[in-house]
Scaffold this active site. Structure first.
Site, PDB file in Angstrom:
ATOM      1  N   SER A  62       0.832  -1.197   0.000  1.00 26.54           N
ATOM      2  CA  SER A  62       0.000   0.000   0.000  1.00 26.54           C
ATOM      3  C   SER A  62       0.873   1.257   0.000  1.00 26.54           C
ATOM      4  CB  SER A  62      -0.965  -0.048   1.193  1.00 26.54           C
ATOM      5  OG  SER A  62      -2.009   0.883   1.050  1.00 26.54           O
ATOM      6  N   ASP A  85      -6.029  -4.438  -1.762  1.00 24.49           N
ATOM      7  CA  ASP A  85      -4.930  -3.974  -0.920  1.00 24.49           C
ATOM      8  C   ASP A  85      -4.112  -5.136  -0.358  1.00 24.49           C
ATOM      9  OD1 ASP A  85      -3.542  -2.900   1.546  1.00 24.49           O
ATOM     10  OD2 ASP A  85      -4.568  -1.074   0.924  1.00 24.49           O
TER      11      ASP A  85
END
Length: 353
Positions: free
Chosen positions: A56, A207
């Site tokens: 991320s 993610d």
């Protein structure tokens, strides 16, 4: 990333560099803390970063550093980090996600009193990004294409590992230098309540924090350095029991995004004590010396502030990161290459029941 030789400051022969790998957590705007850590480490004349594993926001930082170093050495990496975070802040300048006047007055970085944040939080429970953002637009795409030299990153000898989560299997996939693109970075930071899944070779990804925040395995198996520095922006421990709905949601977010990392740290803890010397894979895990750079000040920040992109907030976090890295080097510089400075017993499983 190697820069041994004569120092620019003194003109004298540089001290032998300590080789480390970095493990960079994700956490939205809180990744600016990691920017500060990296900024401090990259200016240190005794540290060489061999490899980076990121997820991320950690993936963004890792990609910018790897690309920047390939173009202009450590100074180039530091300059590109500032360029990236300033561009992120500029892109959000006219976003409706801004602090409320009362939070500005009292110096709170939270967005929880922002009407736009409340709407976003509520709409995420009723609508999906396929309803609200069918085109899948992400302003980070243009910023990454502007700042990151992907050709230099793909060919860099500095190893880069980026984790994203396969939506269909729930398993993490680790992308390495030759395969890293803008889409890979966007996939690693794809929060499913805000963005559509990012497809890579026909496979949808979310993610990477759900499956590896960040992944330690590649640093253990594929790197020469036995020292890994975890840059932690998601607190593992938070005193007290959350009782409001906001505090409960905040803590659930921290627990879920730390779970995969906790499992790997527990495994290292066990194998350092119990792994038989002849077991090659176990020996590699057991030999890893873990270190951690973190700040208790991050405990004061809630989940909503991860969407706060104000430049003043970014630079505050950057300075916290620099201070935390300086404190780490002061206390543990001599531990690198010798012994772990992170007490892994804290992550050992509790068999007391």
């Amino acid at each position: 990333m190697s820069a041994d030789g004569v120092t620019k400051k003194t003109g004298k022969k540089a001290k032998p560099r300590k080789h480390i790998s970095l493990a960079l957590q994700g956490g939205g705007s809180h990744g600016a803390f990691t920017w500060g850590v990296l900024d401090r480490l990259l200016e240190d004349e005794e540290i060489t970063v061999e490899a980076i594993s990121g997820t991320s926001a950690g993936a963004m930082n890792a990609a910018v550093v790897t690309s920047g170093f390939a173009k202009g050495g450590y100074e180039g990496a530091r300059a590109d980090l500032e360029t990236f975070w300033r561009a992120v802040s500029e892109a959000a300048r006219f976003s409706p996600l801004q602090r409320s006047p009362i939070d500005i007055l009292f110096g709170n970085w939270s967005l929880e009193n922002s009407l736009a944040y409340m709407w976003l939080d509520m709409s995420a429970k009723m609508f999906s990004p396929y309803d609200l953002n069918p085109a899948g637009d992400n302003p980070l795409a243009a910023i990454l294409e502007e700042v990151v030299d992907f050709k230099a990153l793909n060919e860099s000898p500095a190893k880069l590992f980026i984790t994203a989560t396969n939506v269909e299997t729930g398993q993490g996939r680790v992308f390495r230098n030759p395969d890293i693109t803008v889409d890979v970075l966007l996939a690693s930071a794809c929060l499913p309540t805000i963005y559509k899944a990012v497809e890579i070779d026909g496979v949808p990804y979310w993610d990477g924090g759900y499956s590896g925040n960040p992944s330690l395995g590649p640093l253990v198996r594929e790197c020469g350095s036995d020292d890994t520095v975890l840059v932690q922006i998601n607190p593992v421990k938070r005193p007290g029991v959350p009782k409001s709905s906001r505090d409960i949601a905040n803590r659930l977010n921290e627990v879920s995004f730390n779970s995969s990392l906790m499992k790997e740290l527990r495994m290292i803890s066990i194998l350092r004590k119990d792994a038989p010397e002849h077991a090659c894979e176990a020996a590699k895990w057991g030999a890893m010396r873990m270190h951690c750079i973190a700040s208790e000040d991050m405990l004061e920040l809630d989940q909503s502030s991860k969407l706060n992109a104000e430049w003043s907030f970014m630079t505050m976090l950057r300075d916290l990161g620099r201070d935390a890295a300086s404190a780490f080097l002061t206390r543990h510089r001599r531990d690198i290459g010798v012994r772990p400075s992170l007490d892994l017993d804290l992550f050992a499983p509790d068999y007391s029941l």
